[in-house]
Structures are given as C-alpha cells and as structure tokens.
Design a protein around this motif. Structure first.
Motif, PDB file in Angstrom:
ATOM      1  N   TYR A 142       0.643  -1.215  -5.102  1.00  0.00           N
ATOM      2  CA  TYR A 142       1.585  -1.627  -6.129  1.00  0.00           C
ATOM      3  C   TYR A 142       2.092  -3.030  -5.800  1.00  0.00           C
ATOM      4  O   TYR A 142       2.046  -3.483  -4.647  1.00  0.00           O
ATOM      5  N   ALA A 178       0.653  14.118  -8.646  1.00  0.00           N
ATOM      6  CA  ALA A 178       0.659  13.343  -7.405  1.00  0.00           C
ATOM      7  C   ALA A 178       0.492  14.236  -6.185  1.00  0.00           C
ATOM      8  O   ALA A 178      -0.127  13.832  -5.191  1.00  0.00           O
ATOM      9  N   SER A 227      -3.325   3.177 -13.721  1.00  0.00           N
ATOM     10  CA  SER A 227      -2.877   1.797 -13.519  1.00  0.00           C
ATOM     11  C   SER A 227      -1.847   1.471 -14.578  1.00  0.00           C
ATOM     12  O   SER A 227      -1.763   2.133 -15.615  1.00  0.00           O
ATOM     13  N   LEU A 269      -5.390  11.745  -0.137  1.00  0.00           N
ATOM     14  CA  LEU A 269      -5.049  10.327  -0.211  1.00  0.00           C
ATOM     15  C   LEU A 269      -5.684   9.513   0.914  1.00  0.00           C
ATOM     16  O   LEU A 269      -5.675   9.913   2.070  1.00  0.00           O
ATOM     17  N   LEU A 294      -3.841   3.014  -8.798  1.00  0.00           N
ATOM     18  CA  LEU A 294      -3.935   4.200  -7.962  1.00  0.00           C
ATOM     19  C   LEU A 294      -5.373   4.681  -7.921  1.00  0.00           C
ATOM     20  O   LEU A 294      -5.915   5.148  -8.929  1.00  0.00           O
ATOM     21  N   ARG A 350       0.845  -1.195   0.000  1.00  0.00           N
ATOM     22  CA  ARG A 350       0.000   0.000   0.000  1.00  0.00           C
ATOM     23  C   ARG A 350       0.879   1.244   0.000  1.00  0.00           C
ATOM     24  O   ARG A 350       1.922   1.268   0.660  1.00  0.00           O
ATOM     25  N   GLY A 351       0.460   2.263  -0.754  1.00  0.00           N
ATOM     26  CA  GLY A 351       1.244   3.488  -0.874  1.00  0.00           C
ATOM     27  C   GLY A 351       0.837   4.525   0.149  1.00  0.00           C
ATOM     28  O   GLY A 351      -0.156   5.233  -0.033  1.00  0.00           O
ATOM     29  N   SER A 388      -2.173  13.577  -3.295  1.00  0.00           N
ATOM     30  CA  SER A 388      -1.726  13.259  -1.937  1.00  0.00           C
ATOM     31  C   SER A 388      -2.500  14.029  -0.876  1.00  0.00           C
ATOM     32  O   SER A 388      -2.581  13.602   0.272  1.00  0.00           O
ATOM     33  N   PHE A 435       0.862  -1.426 -10.756  1.00  0.00           N
ATOM     34  CA  PHE A 435       0.226  -0.622  -9.715  1.00  0.00           C
ATOM     35  C   PHE A 435      -1.198  -0.239 -10.110  1.00  0.00           C
ATOM     36  O   PHE A 435      -1.571  -0.248 -11.293  1.00  0.00           O
ATOM     37  N   LEU A 490       6.545   4.354  -9.970  1.00  0.00           N
ATOM     38  CA  LEU A 490       5.211   4.342 -10.569  1.00  0.00           C
ATOM     39  C   LEU A 490       5.216   5.051 -11.925  1.00  0.00           C
ATOM     40  O   LEU A 490       4.563   4.604 -12.874  1.00  0.00           O
ATOM     41  N   PRO A 521      -4.040   3.256  -2.690  1.00  0.00           N
ATOM     42  CA  PRO A 521      -2.943   3.109  -3.668  1.00  0.00           C
ATOM     43  C   PRO A 521      -2.216   1.779  -3.446  1.00  0.00           C
ATOM     44  O   PRO A 521      -1.752   1.488  -2.344  1.00  0.00           O
ATOM     45  N   LEU A 562       5.008   7.710  -0.532  1.00  0.00           N
ATOM     46  CA  LEU A 562       4.609   8.130  -1.870  1.00  0.00           C
ATOM     47  C   LEU A 562       5.749   8.824  -2.617  1.00  0.00           C
ATOM     48  O   LEU A 562       6.019   8.518  -3.784  1.00  0.00           O
TER      49      LEU A 562
END
Length: 388
Positions: free
Chosen positions: A268, A254, A322, A261, A280, A215-216, A258, A278, A228, A266, A221
C-alpha cells in the motif's frame, strides 16, 4: 418430468451439490469453490446472512442423477447499485443438454429448469431482473467464460465450459458487464524487462509528494484492514457491478487470505503519511484446491498454513484486489505499486501472476498487467434476463 429440481435440505444433498462440477468439468481447468464456504452459505452463517438466506438447489434427471445446481439469493446493496430489484443466481453448473446422451434421449434441459426456477423466485419476491451466475456478488466471481476455455481457472478467477454461453443465450439471457482475467508469465526469466524500465516513475515527484510504499505483514494486516476497505469501497463507487464491502465481509475474506499470505506481496502507498492506494496479491492456491477437491482436511489446511509461515509458497500468484482513492486517481500511484509488486514477484521467484476479472475498458485496472508484459487470459460476462 424429465428434470426434477429440489432444494438442498440435508448433508447428503449438500455433498452432491459440491461434487457436481468436479464430475462435469476437466480437473486440470476447473478450480472448485471451497466446500467450507458453500457450507457456510447453506447454514446461514457469515456476513451474507444480513441480506437474507442463500437457497441451494439440485437438478436431477429421470434416473436420479444430479445434472445441475444453482443457488438463489438477494442483496439489497446490489439492488440499490443498479436501481432495480435483482434476483441473483450463482454457483450455477449444469450438464450439456445437447451432448449428454441421457439428456438428449430424455429431452431434459437442466439449465432451463434451474433458470426457470430462478425466474419463479424472482416473480414471487417482486424482482424485475434476473442476474448471474455469481458466487454471492458479481465482484466475487468472473461470471461465465466466453473465450479462453483452454486456459485453466484459478482461485477466484473461475472457469466454465464452452457450451455455457450458448445455453444462456438460447434461454433468452443477454450479456452484461463483460470483463477479462489476466496473466503475466515468465516472471522468473532473468532476461525480462527490469522493473524501473517496465514502470517509469518520477522519483523527484515521489519525494515532493512524500510517497512511500509499505508491505502488509501478518502483524500489520489487522491494523490496516479498515484503511484498505475504505480505499476499495471508495474506488468502487464508479464501477456499477461492485458494491460496498462491509467490515465483517472484508474481514472474512482477509482471514482466508492471511492463511497463505506472502508478506512480500501486499503493498500500500501513503502520501504524506496517509494511505491512498493499494495492491493485494497472494500465492495462488488453485493446485491445492484442485488436489483436495475443494474440501481439504484440517491437517491439510494446517500444513498449507505452516508452509506459508515458512515462506514455502507456490511459484504462481494472484492479484486479488486494488484501489486508489478517487481524489488521487490518474496520478500514477498504481503504477508505482505495480513496479514494486513486479520487483517483489521476481525477487521471490514467482513464475506467473494471474489477475481477477477487470471490467472491459478499465484501462487503469489493466495497466499493472500491461506494464508487466501480461495478456488477457479469459473473456468473461454475466448474464441478465429482464422480467418486466
């Protein structure tokens, strides 16, 4: 002249540019592009500046009323991708020349005047293709809706009225790069298909290939962004309408994500420790953009960010990106990530997932939505006019 088109050169005109679609379209369906983003393009800040200026234009009727808008710009990366010199137009909105009383009486057609201006700009700059409407690039916008007009748009998903396709086609444009946005509903229904049944994954193969889902988080991140971006750019090489995203552009996108978020979404995948794919997804902030008319105050932005930090998210999410490295495509890696996203959405209490435009016929990109029991939301297209 029934319609006069002028360049935006001051703050008052910029405000009119931003407000036009809010006046033209139904508020419950149209989601505004954030005014801060448009202002950055107008001011020439951000990653786009390395490709040249973004010029904004307004169309006014005889009474001085704003009835259309567009922006004109170029992008050498897209030129190289399609093998032509492309004049892009975007943020294009216009009143209906066939139903607006003042335009019917005055004989004005704002769409024609705006697109004729775009063609003139293309001729001057030596372009042989007129393409749009986009925000700045096709992979940032769904283009024009050709079905699903009764369904609301969403942040990044866009919405346009039913008279737009007819206007473009009346003016000699043809469709290019058809696609669809997607929706998955009822994720909070306890009777829904369980993740392990919706997405069948070979657990033994996971162990043999040393596959691991991560998980991001906000903390990680910044560290994983280059990875990514590499996966996204590599996976886009086979899709004509997608261009390579620069490090600066990806960081800018991003940074906005964020702020809202949800660290559960997220995801990957690593294979023997190396990132290979990944997904997102982020909370869908469309209601926030609609409520603030695309120009939230600093206090409202801080409140939204504080709510995200507390874990107080909307009950709808959007899948925004993705990708899988080309050498690992077709091995079910996105299926594995989609299973974990499906599980995370249900556990977190999300009710709906919407998905950005997927090129028509891209079964791999559609698979996560189909596996979750989703359906197409809007059919979309871009429009082109060849100049020679």
């Amino acid at each position: 002249m029934a319609i006069e088109v002028t360049k935006v050169t001051d703050r008052a005109a910029l405000r009119e540019f931003c407000e036009l679609p809010l006046r033209l379209h139904t508020q419950s369906r149209y989601v505004p592009v954030p005014e801060r983003r448009i202002r950055a393009w107008y001011e020439g800040t951000g990653p786009q500046r390395r490709y040249g200026p973004v010029d904004l234009y307004l169309a006014r009727d005889r009474g001085g009323r704003v009835v259309g808008r567009t922006c004109l710009h170029r992008n050498s990366a897209l030129d190289a991708r399609v093998g032509r010199q492309v004049q892009l137009f975007g943020l294009t909105e216009f009143a209906d020349a066939r139903s607006d009383p003042a335009l019917v009486v005055g004989g004005g057609d704002p769409a024609k005047e705006l697109l004729d201006l775009a063609e003139q700009a293309a001729t001057v700059s030596g372009c042989d293709l007129l393409l749009g409407p986009v925000e700045l690039l096709p992979d940032q916008s769904p283009g024009v809706l050709v079905s699903g007009f009764a369904e609301r748009g969403f942040s990044g998903g866009g919405w346009s009225p039913a008279y737009y396709p007819a206007a473009y086609e009346r003016l000699g444009f043809r469709r290019r790069w058809p696609g669809r946005t997607w929706i998955v509903e009822g994720l909070d229904d306890p009777g829904r298909l369980r993740p392990e049944k919706a997405f069948v994954v070979d657990e033994q193969r996971m162990r043999d290939e040393e596959l691991r889902v991560h998980r991001g988080s906000r903390r990680s991140l910044r560290r994983i962004l280059p990875v990514l971006r590499h996966i996204l750019n590599a996976s886009a090489e086979q899709v004509e309408q997608r261009t390579e995203i620069s490090a600066a552009d990806f960081a800018e996108r991003a940074a906005g994500l964020s702020r809202v978020l949800d660290e559960r979404l997220p995801l990957y995948l690593t294979r023997a420790g190396e990132p290979v794919a990944f997904l997102l997804a982020v909370p869908d902030v469309s209601p926030f953009l609609v409520a603030t008319r695309g120009r939230p105050s600093e206090w409202q932005r801080l409140a939204l960010r504080a709510a995200a930090w507390r874990g107080n998210h909307p009950d709808e999410a959007a899948l925004v990106a993705s990708g899988t490295l080309p050498q690992w495509q077709g091995r079910g890696y996105l299926t594995l990530l989609a299973r974990e996203l499906y599980r995370a959405l249900g556990e977190a209490g999300y009710r709906t997932l919407r998905g950005y435009r997927v090129p028509e016929g891209d079964r791999a990109a559609e698979a996560p939505y189909r596996g979750m029991g989703g359906r197409p939301l809007h059919r979309t297209t871009f429009y082109e006019r060849r100049l020679r």
